[in-house]
Scaffold this motif. Structure first.
Motif, PDB file in Angstrom:
ATOM      1  N   ASN A 125       0.843  -1.199   0.000  1.00  0.00           N
ATOM      2  CA  ASN A 125       0.000   0.000   0.000  1.00  0.00           C
ATOM      3  C   ASN A 125       0.878   1.249   0.000  1.00  0.00           C
ATOM      4  O   ASN A 125       1.523   1.545   1.010  1.00  0.00           O
ATOM      5  N   PRO A 126       0.915   1.995  -1.099  1.00  0.00           N
ATOM      6  CA  PRO A 126       1.784   3.177  -1.154  1.00  0.00           C
ATOM      7  C   PRO A 126       1.405   4.265  -0.158  1.00  0.00           C
ATOM      8  O   PRO A 126       2.279   4.983   0.336  1.00  0.00           O
ATOM      9  N   ASP A 127       0.107   4.397   0.139  1.00  0.00           N
ATOM     10  CA  ASP A 127      -0.309   5.428   1.098  1.00  0.00           C
ATOM     11  C   ASP A 127       0.245   5.143   2.490  1.00  0.00           C
ATOM     12  O   ASP A 127       0.544   6.064   3.244  1.00  0.00           O
ATOM     13  N   GLU A 128       0.388   3.872   2.813  1.00  0.00           N
ATOM     14  CA  GLU A 128       0.921   3.514   4.116  1.00  0.00           C
ATOM     15  C   GLU A 128       2.455   3.519   4.129  1.00  0.00           C
ATOM     16  O   GLU A 128       3.066   3.906   5.120  1.00  0.00           O
ATOM     17  N   LEU A 129       3.047   3.106   3.016  1.00  0.00           N
ATOM     18  CA  LEU A 129       4.508   2.963   3.000  1.00  0.00           C
ATOM     19  C   LEU A 129       5.231   4.257   2.704  1.00  0.00           C
ATOM     20  O   LEU A 129       6.243   4.578   3.343  1.00  0.00           O
ATOM     21  N   PHE A 130       4.754   5.016   1.692  1.00  0.00           N
ATOM     22  CA  PHE A 130       5.514   6.190   1.263  1.00  0.00           C
ATOM     23  C   PHE A 130       4.589   7.137   0.509  1.00  0.00           C
ATOM     24  O   PHE A 130       4.521   7.140  -0.717  1.00  0.00           O
ATOM     25  N   SER A 131       3.880   7.945   1.268  1.00  0.00           N
ATOM     26  CA  SER A 131       2.948   8.895   0.672  1.00  0.00           C
ATOM     27  C   SER A 131       3.714  10.053   0.031  1.00  0.00           C
ATOM     28  O   SER A 131       4.918  10.220   0.238  1.00  0.00           O
ATOM     29  N   PHE A 132       3.005  10.873  -0.731  1.00  0.00           N
ATOM     30  CA  PHE A 132       3.647  12.047  -1.336  1.00  0.00           C
ATOM     31  C   PHE A 132       4.139  12.993  -0.252  1.00  0.00           C
ATOM     32  O   PHE A 132       5.194  13.629  -0.403  1.00  0.00           O
ATOM     33  N   SER A 133       3.421  13.067   0.850  1.00  0.00           N
ATOM     34  CA  SER A 133       3.869  13.879   1.983  1.00  0.00           C
ATOM     35  C   SER A 133       5.183  13.342   2.552  1.00  0.00           C
ATOM     36  O   SER A 133       6.082  14.111   2.916  1.00  0.00           O
ATOM     37  N   ASP A 134       5.308  12.017   2.611  1.00  0.00           N
ATOM     38  CA  ASP A 134       6.565  11.416   3.070  1.00  0.00           C
ATOM     39  C   ASP A 134       7.709  11.779   2.134  1.00  0.00           C
ATOM     40  O   ASP A 134       8.832  12.064   2.579  1.00  0.00           O
ATOM     41  N   LEU A 135       7.444  11.773   0.833  1.00  0.00           N
ATOM     42  CA  LEU A 135       8.466  12.160  -0.145  1.00  0.00           C
ATOM     43  C   LEU A 135       8.905  13.603   0.080  1.00  0.00           C
ATOM     44  O   LEU A 135      10.105  13.900   0.082  1.00  0.00           O
ATOM     45  N   GLN A 136       7.957  14.493   0.281  1.00  0.00           N
ATOM     46  CA  GLN A 136       8.305  15.899   0.496  1.00  0.00           C
ATOM     47  C   GLN A 136       9.156  16.077   1.753  1.00  0.00           C
ATOM     48  O   GLN A 136      10.102  16.873   1.768  1.00  0.00           O
ATOM     49  N   LYS A 137       8.843  15.317   2.806  1.00  0.00           N
ATOM     50  CA  LYS A 137       9.635  15.390   4.035  1.00  0.00           C
ATOM     51  C   LYS A 137      11.056  14.887   3.804  1.00  0.00           C
ATOM     52  O   LYS A 137      12.024  15.453   4.320  1.00  0.00           O
TER      53      LYS A 137
END
Length: 424
Positions: free
Chosen positions: A339-351
């Motif tokens: 699940n990409p939302d759980e593993l590495f969301s776009f917000s996680d990428l920005q952080k």
């Protein structure tokens, strides 16, 4: 047979190896081989010697036309020049790349093959044979030119289409790490031990630190001439007001739940493209994994963005590049069953970018001056004499950038990072 001998590549590169390669193509044995024009410039590979070879098995025939089965390969071998080999620590880079192909990529492929994927990752060169002992190392790979892949078109220049394709490829590659870490964490954490940081590690500081000071001097000169007296110059000087090598070690060795196997040397020379009849890039392949490491995904992204894109492209399409990366990564994760939302969301990428993207600036102060060198300024590395290493800053001779355009390109890398808050 070619007049050039196989041992020219390596004493360990022999007919047994060629037979094994032909069998991997569905043949029986290699009955002849030919060294062909490699079209490799003297600055194309400082870590290795590169050969292009065509193999043939006249005991096996192609189904489509009955012609002998052929295989076109590229072989990288450790330099015969001992001084060159030691100066650039070629053995370390060969060992790391061979471990990547034989262990890491092999496990990624097995991980994929256990799943009914719609679109498996195949955007890397295939390793056909390899050997490493620090003196006779070689890596034999498929010659991707036989499948229509080549360097980015120089006449047209590298544009948004190539950059989007590269970002999508990086995203799919990173997704393999995130999915395997999600589904097979114990195996993944054993896997990452097979890659080592060949560039930024405490034990390599004496090898590289003087050369990084040369890069800092060149960058400061460019900034002072293009943005002297501005807040940007103040911010860049503050960025350099540290032990930069130690900062790069910190960025490459700090890990969290988002860390992935990085390509490590993620800039345009290490991507090959296939174009359609209209000159549109339709597929990309990643090559040369000597710098593969386990670290933040932001390292590959920022290195690519700051070494391979113009300020004009970043101003217009930076968000598009990040979205292309993340959408491709997310699609691959879904295909792999995570699940990409759980593993590495776009917000996680920005952080991750906020925390680690300044790494791209640290790499850009090397890659951009190198990319601006004229052919006559590229050193002939086989002119290194003797069997002892010499300081790399005495071989890689970089001077202050002569042109306003070149200085602007390097300075604008910092300008973009500054505007994004990456230098804070």
């Amino acid at each position: 047979m070619s007049t050039m001998k196989l041992e020219t590549v390596s004493p360990k590169f022999n007919e047994v190896v060629l037979d094994d390669i032909m069998r991997s193509y569905g043949g029986h044995k290699c009955t002849s081989w030919k060294f062909t024009n490699g079209d490799f410039g003297k600055g194309d590979s400082y870590l290795s010697e590169v050969f292009r070879i065509t193999l043939e098995d006249d005991t096996s025939r192609r189904a489509e036309d009955g012609s002998p089965l052929t295989a076109k390969i590229i072989v990288k071998s450790i330099p015969k020049n001992v001084g060159r080999r030691k100066t650039f620590r070629s053995a370390d880079f060969f060992r790391n790349e061979i471990n990547f192909y034989n262990v890491v990529l092999s496990e990624f492929i097995k991980f994929q093959q256990a799943k009914p994927l719609k679109n498996p990752f195949d955007e890397s060169s295939k390793c056909l044979a390899a050997y490493s002992d620090g003196e006779n190392d070689f890596i034999a790979m498929e010659d991707l030119s036989q499948f229509g892949f080549g360097s980015a078109s120089r006449q047209e220049g590298v544009g948004l289409a190539e950059c989007i394709l590269c970002m999508q490829t990086i995203g799919r590659f990173h997704a393999l790490s995130l999915a395997m870490k999600d589904q097979q964490p114990d195996k993944f954490h054993l896997l990452v031990k097979h890659v080592e940081d060949t560039y930024y590690a405490k034990q390599h500081k004496s090898w590289y630190n003087n050369f990084i000071q040369v890069q800092v001097r060149i960058a400061k000169d460019a900034i002072s001439k293009e943005y002297g007296g501005t807040d940007l110059e103040t911010k860049v000087n503050k960025f350099f007001d540290c032990d930069l090598y130690d900062k790069m070690v910190y960025l490459t060795h700090t890990r969290n739940q988002n860390s992935v196997i990085n390509h490590g040397d993620c800039w345009m020379p290490n991507f090959l493209f296939r174009y359609d009849s209209n000159g549109v890039p339709v597929a990309a392949r990643m090559i040369d994994f000597q710098l593969a490491r386990y670290s933040s995904p932001a390292l590959d992204i920022s290195f690519f963005v700051y070494s391979c894109t113009s300020q004009q492209l970043r101003d217009a399409h930076y968000d598009d590049l990040l979205k292309a990366y993340h959408q491709s990564l997310s699609d691959m994760l879904l295909d792999l069953g995570s699940n990409p939302d759980e593993l590495f969301s776009f917000s996680d990428l920005q952080k991750e970018m906020q925390e680690y993207a300044r790494f791209g600036c640290g790499m850009g102060i090397e890659s951009i001056p190198f990319s601006l060198l004229e052919e006559n300024e590229v050193p002939d590395l086989d002119q290194i004499k003797g069997e002892e290493a010499i300081p790399i800053e005495n071989v890689w001779i970089l001077n202050n950038i002569k042109t306003q355009e070149g200085r602007q390109r390097l300075s604008d890398m910092f300008k973009h990072a500054y505007n994004c808050g990456y230098l804070d």
